[in-house]
Design a protein around this motif. Structure first.
Motif, PDB file in Angstrom:
ATOM      1  N   GLY A 168      47.079 -19.582  23.432  1.00 24.05           N
ATOM      2  CA  GLY A 168      47.046 -18.841  22.179  1.00 24.05           C
ATOM      3  C   GLY A 168      45.645 -18.515  21.675  1.00 24.05           C
ATOM      4  O   GLY A 168      45.317 -17.344  21.420  1.00 24.05           O
ATOM      5  N   PHE A 169      44.805 -19.539  21.524  1.00 23.77           N
ATOM      6  CA  PHE A 169      43.456 -19.294  21.017  1.00 23.77           C
ATOM      7  C   PHE A 169      42.616 -18.549  22.053  1.00 23.77           C
ATOM      8  O   PHE A 169      41.768 -17.729  21.710  1.00 23.77           O
ATOM      9  CB  PHE A 169      42.779 -20.600  20.626  1.00 23.77           C
ATOM     10  N   GLN A 170      42.845 -18.844  23.326  1.00 23.52           N
ATOM     11  CA  GLN A 170      42.163 -18.124  24.400  1.00 23.52           C
ATOM     12  C   GLN A 170      42.520 -16.638  24.361  1.00 23.52           C
ATOM     13  O   GLN A 170      41.664 -15.774  24.545  1.00 23.52           O
ATOM     14  CB  GLN A 170      42.570 -18.721  25.745  1.00 23.52           C
ATOM     15  N   THR A 171      43.789 -16.348  24.076  1.00 23.69           N
ATOM     16  CA  THR A 171      44.241 -14.957  24.026  1.00 23.69           C
ATOM     17  C   THR A 171      43.567 -14.193  22.895  1.00 23.69           C
ATOM     18  O   THR A 171      43.032 -13.095  23.089  1.00 23.69           O
ATOM     19  CB  THR A 171      45.764 -14.902  23.870  1.00 23.69           C
ATOM     20  N   GLY A 172      43.604 -14.767  21.685  1.00 25.72           N
ATOM     21  CA  GLY A 172      43.012 -14.073  20.538  1.00 25.72           C
ATOM     22  C   GLY A 172      41.513 -13.922  20.663  1.00 25.72           C
ATOM     23  O   GLY A 172      40.958 -12.828  20.474  1.00 25.72           O
ATOM     24  N   ALA A 173      40.839 -15.011  20.999  1.00 22.60           N
ATOM     25  CA  ALA A 173      39.380 -14.956  21.107  1.00 22.60           C
ATOM     26  C   ALA A 173      38.953 -14.071  22.267  1.00 22.60           C
ATOM     27  O   ALA A 173      38.005 -13.290  22.160  1.00 22.60           O
ATOM     28  CB  ALA A 173      38.823 -16.364  21.284  1.00 22.60           C
ATOM     29  N   GLY A 174      39.669 -14.170  23.400  1.00 23.62           N
ATOM     30  CA  GLY A 174      39.303 -13.371  24.557  1.00 23.62           C
ATOM     31  C   GLY A 174      39.517 -11.882  24.340  1.00 23.62           C
ATOM     32  O   GLY A 174      38.755 -11.054  24.853  1.00 23.62           O
ATOM     33  N   ALA A 175      40.568 -11.533  23.589  1.00 23.81           N
ATOM     34  CA  ALA A 175      40.812 -10.117  23.307  1.00 23.81           C
ATOM     35  C   ALA A 175      39.630  -9.502  22.578  1.00 23.81           C
ATOM     36  O   ALA A 175      39.310  -8.315  22.770  1.00 23.81           O
ATOM     37  CB  ALA A 175      42.087  -9.952  22.481  1.00 23.81           C
ATOM     38  N   LEU A 198      44.192 -15.117  14.002  1.00 25.91           N
ATOM     39  CA  LEU A 198      43.078 -15.769  13.313  1.00 25.91           C
ATOM     40  C   LEU A 198      42.045 -16.300  14.302  1.00 25.91           C
ATOM     41  O   LEU A 198      40.856 -16.359  13.983  1.00 25.91           O
ATOM     42  CB  LEU A 198      43.597 -16.884  12.408  1.00 25.91           C
ATOM     43  N   ALA A 199      42.479 -16.678  15.509  1.00 26.24           N
ATOM     44  CA  ALA A 199      41.493 -17.025  16.540  1.00 26.24           C
ATOM     45  C   ALA A 199      40.645 -15.806  16.875  1.00 26.24           C
ATOM     46  O   ALA A 199      39.424 -15.911  17.098  1.00 26.24           O
ATOM     47  CB  ALA A 199      42.192 -17.547  17.793  1.00 26.24           C
ATOM     48  N   ALA A 200      41.266 -14.629  16.896  1.00 21.80           N
ATOM     49  CA  ALA A 200      40.528 -13.390  17.123  1.00 21.80           C
ATOM     50  C   ALA A 200      39.534 -13.140  15.986  1.00 21.80           C
ATOM     51  O   ALA A 200      38.382 -12.751  16.213  1.00 21.80           O
ATOM     52  CB  ALA A 200      41.494 -12.222  17.246  1.00 21.80           C
ATOM     53  N   LEU A 201      39.981 -13.350  14.756  1.00 22.68           N
ATOM     54  CA  LEU A 201      39.103 -13.170  13.601  1.00 22.68           C
ATOM     55  C   LEU A 201      37.899 -14.103  13.681  1.00 22.68           C
ATOM     56  O   LEU A 201      36.751 -13.685  13.456  1.00 22.68           O
ATOM     57  CB  LEU A 201      39.886 -13.434  12.317  1.00 22.68           C
ATOM     58  N   LEU A 202      38.155 -15.378  14.031  1.00 24.08           N
ATOM     59  CA  LEU A 202      37.053 -16.334  14.135  1.00 24.08           C
ATOM     60  C   LEU A 202      36.089 -15.959  15.252  1.00 24.08           C
ATOM     61  O   LEU A 202      34.869 -16.139  15.123  1.00 24.08           O
ATOM     62  CB  LEU A 202      37.607 -17.741  14.359  1.00 24.08           C
ATOM     63  N   ALA A 203      36.626 -15.432  16.349  1.00 26.03           N
ATOM     64  CA  ALA A 203      35.760 -15.003  17.441  1.00 26.03           C
ATOM     65  C   ALA A 203      34.882 -13.838  17.008  1.00 26.03           C
ATOM     66  O   ALA A 203      33.694 -13.766  17.364  1.00 26.03           O
ATOM     67  CB  ALA A 203      36.603 -14.613  18.652  1.00 26.03           C
ATOM     68  N   ALA A 204      35.447 -12.913  16.243  1.00 24.28           N
ATOM     69  CA  ALA A 204      34.659 -11.791  15.741  1.00 24.28           C
ATOM     70  C   ALA A 204      33.551 -12.268  14.805  1.00 24.28           C
ATOM     71  O   ALA A 204      32.419 -11.776  14.864  1.00 24.28           O
ATOM     72  CB  ALA A 204      35.565 -10.792  15.022  1.00 24.28           C
ATOM     73  N   ARG A 205      33.889 -13.233  13.967  1.00 24.38           N
ATOM     74  CA  ARG A 205      32.864 -13.798  13.088  1.00 24.38           C
ATOM     75  C   ARG A 205      31.768 -14.476  13.904  1.00 24.38           C
ATOM     76  O   ARG A 205      30.584 -14.361  13.590  1.00 24.38           O
ATOM     77  CB  ARG A 205      33.502 -14.801  12.121  1.00 24.38           C
ATOM     78  N   ALA A 206      32.161 -15.180  14.981  1.00 24.78           N
ATOM     79  CA  ALA A 206      31.176 -15.831  15.845  1.00 24.78           C
ATOM     80  C   ALA A 206      30.270 -14.807  16.511  1.00 24.78           C
ATOM     81  O   ALA A 206      29.091 -15.091  16.787  1.00 24.78           O
ATOM     82  CB  ALA A 206      31.880 -16.679  16.896  1.00 24.78           C
ATOM     83  N   ALA A 207      30.805 -13.619  16.785  1.00 26.93           N
ATOM     84  CA  ALA A 207      30.023 -12.557  17.419  1.00 26.93           C
ATOM     85  C   ALA A 207      29.185 -11.774  16.412  1.00 26.93           C
ATOM     86  O   ALA A 207      28.463 -10.850  16.796  1.00 26.93           O
ATOM     87  CB  ALA A 207      30.951 -11.604  18.163  1.00 26.93           C
ATOM     88  N   GLY A 208      29.297 -12.121  15.128  1.00 26.26           N
ATOM     89  CA  GLY A 208      28.475 -11.479  14.110  1.00 26.26           C
ATOM     90  C   GLY A 208      29.025 -10.193  13.552  1.00 26.26           C
ATOM     91  O   GLY A 208      28.299  -9.454  12.864  1.00 26.26           O
ATOM     92  N   VAL A 209      30.308  -9.880  13.820  1.00 26.99           N
ATOM     93  CA  VAL A 209      30.903  -8.642  13.298  1.00 26.99           C
ATOM     94  C   VAL A 209      30.974  -8.743  11.774  1.00 26.99           C
ATOM     95  O   VAL A 209      31.575  -9.671  11.228  1.00 26.99           O
ATOM     96  CB  VAL A 209      32.304  -8.421  13.894  1.00 26.99           C
ATOM     97  N   ARG A 210      30.402  -7.785  11.094  1.00 29.78           N
ATOM     98  CA  ARG A 210      30.252  -7.893   9.642  1.00 29.78           C
ATOM     99  C   ARG A 210      31.474  -7.421   8.865  1.00 29.78           C
ATOM    100  O   ARG A 210      31.703  -7.865   7.732  1.00 29.78           O
ATOM    101  CB  ARG A 210      29.009  -7.118   9.207  1.00 29.78           C
ATOM    102  N   THR A 211      32.260  -6.520   9.433  1.00 29.67           N
ATOM    103  CA  THR A 211      33.430  -6.011   8.724  1.00 29.67           C
ATOM    104  C   THR A 211      34.691  -6.457   9.453  1.00 29.67           C
ATOM    105  O   THR A 211      34.999  -5.958  10.536  1.00 29.67           O
ATOM    106  CB  THR A 211      33.403  -4.477   8.631  1.00 29.67           C
ATOM    107  N   THR A 212      35.399  -7.406   8.876  1.00 28.55           N
ATOM    108  CA  THR A 212      36.638  -7.917   9.475  1.00 28.55           C
ATOM    109  C   THR A 212      37.736  -7.882   8.421  1.00 28.55           C
ATOM    110  O   THR A 212      37.520  -8.248   7.259  1.00 28.55           O
ATOM    111  CB  THR A 212      36.468  -9.352  10.001  1.00 28.55           C
ATOM    112  N   ILE A 213      38.911  -7.452   8.853  1.00 31.03           N
ATOM    113  CA  ILE A 213      40.055  -7.307   7.956  1.00 31.03           C
ATOM    114  C   ILE A 213      41.267  -7.941   8.614  1.00 31.03           C
ATOM    115  O   ILE A 213      41.535  -7.713   9.800  1.00 31.03           O
ATOM    116  CB  ILE A 213      40.352  -5.819   7.676  1.00 31.03           C
ATOM    117  N   ALA A 214      42.002  -8.732   7.868  1.00 32.60           N
ATOM    118  CA  ALA A 214      43.254  -9.320   8.340  1.00 32.60           C
ATOM    119  C   ALA A 214      44.415  -8.654   7.619  1.00 32.60           C
ATOM    120  O   ALA A 214      44.338  -8.378   6.420  1.00 32.60           O
ATOM    121  CB  ALA A 214      43.270 -10.825   8.085  1.00 32.60           C
TER     122      ALA A 214
END
Length: 362
Positions: A168-175, A198-214
């Protein structure tokens, strides 16, 4: 050997804890004493699939301790702590190209209920029992796995964090990190703020993406998304969602992730993209959805699917653990622990939206 396993006896039935027989590990197998196993949407879909013809032991996000290894195993020893993920053959054209999630033998290795040679790993009441689910069937006290789906873990890793990294977390973060790859100046909209989203959201935050929307129907999940760093959290049923996304992103998102498997949500996600935007689909559900071909063509949009985050677990899981250790991928906030005997309560709580990612522990 005799083990305890959660058996799914027939489609639609609850899990039942039963004593079953686990085969001895062969030369290319490892015996793992399971310590934790995440509950994934794929487990529930398989449990209730009306096409299923035999009882089965599921579970494919497991951690445990290696008890024995076969003679052909290298790099894994008794006593090692491991996380278990999906299987791949390593020899086909796709595997050779690094696309192990799309292995030509993926269905036989992960979903046939048997070893690749057709032999069962489990028996129950004198008859073969469906096993080898994602090369593990981790809803049990012990599981047989292989070197290609086992990742050796540092001793200090929390199994509640490591287990969901298997799928699950691998899928979201990897996507996000392997497929979409948004830059800091880009924007990402996640449709479906469950464990994967939410794993995808956290991965985007880790990558420094400034605009994230859930985007999610549940207010509790929207609130959690904001707490985890989303810039906005939107109710898909309120006002004009697509217009709101375009407003927040200056004309449309550069990237989107569809994690619900619902056709109307897919259509919303595609519409919310700006010109040349990219949508990745990870939700397992609807078999078809409407696609606006003119929008796709004239605005240069891209749509693609993604399995297991396009990840090679032996490389990607350690990367995610390093991000977690650095405080940049706080997935522990998504996890709720359950005693293994409470598996049916965990299923009910997940389906009701009361928890994001149940993890069963022995």
């Amino acid at each position: 050997m005799q083990i305890t396993a959660a058996v799914a006896p027939e489609p639609g039935a609850e899990f039942v804890l039963e004593t079953v027989e686990l085969d001895e590990p062969r030369a290319d197998e490892i015996l793992v004493r399971v310590t934790a196993s995440g509950l994934c949407h794929t487990d529930l879909i398989t449990k209730d699939d009306p096409r299923r013809r035999e009882p089965v032991v599921l579970g494919h996000e497991s951690t445990g301790t290696v008890e024995r290894v076969g003679a052909e195993i290298t790099g894994i020893r008794p006593g090692d702590r491991v996380a278990l993920s999906y299987r791949s053959c390593g020899a086909c054209r796709r595997c050779a190209a690094g696309d192990r999630a799309y292995c030509a033998r993926a269905r036989r290795l992960n979903g046939s209920g048997r070893r690749p040679d057709g032999s069962p790993t489990l028996t129950w009441r004198g008859a073969p029992l469906g096993g080898s689910f994602f090369g593990q069937s981790g809803f049990a006290t012990y599981a047989l796995a292989t070197a290609d789906n086992a990742v050796v873990l540092p001793d200090a890793v929390d199994p509640l964090v490591a287990a969901p990294l298997g799928c699950g977390f691998q899928t979201g973060a990897g996507a996000v990190l392997n497929v979409l790859r948004p830059a800091p100046e880009d924007s990402l909209v996640v449709f479906g703020a469950g464990g994967v989203g939410l794993a995808a959201l956290l991965a985007a935050r880790a990558a420094g993406v400034r605009t994230t929307i859930a985007v999610d129907v549940l207010p509790e999940r929207r609130a959690l998304a904001l707490r985890l760093g989303a810039g906005a959290a939107l109710d898909p049923g309120a006002d004009d969602l697509v217009a709101r996304v375009r407003e927040l992103t200056g004309g449309g998102a550069t990237h989107a992730l569809e994690a619900t498997g619902l056709a109307p949500v897919f259509e919303q996600a595609l519409a919310a993209l700006g010109a040349t935007g990219a949508l990745t689909v990870v939700g397992l559900g609807a078999a078809s959805a409407r696609l606006d071909l003119r929008d796709l063509l004239h605005r240069g949009k891209t749509v693609r699917g993604c399995i297991e985050g396009d990840a090679v677990p032996q490389r990607f899981i350690p990367e995610l653990l390093a991000l977690h250790a650095a405080g940049r991928f706080p997935v522990a906030e998504l996890v709720t622990a359950y005693a293994f005997a409470d598996i049916n309560r965990a299923v009910a709580d997940q389906r009701a939206g009361r928890v994001l990612k149940p993890v069963l522990t022995w």
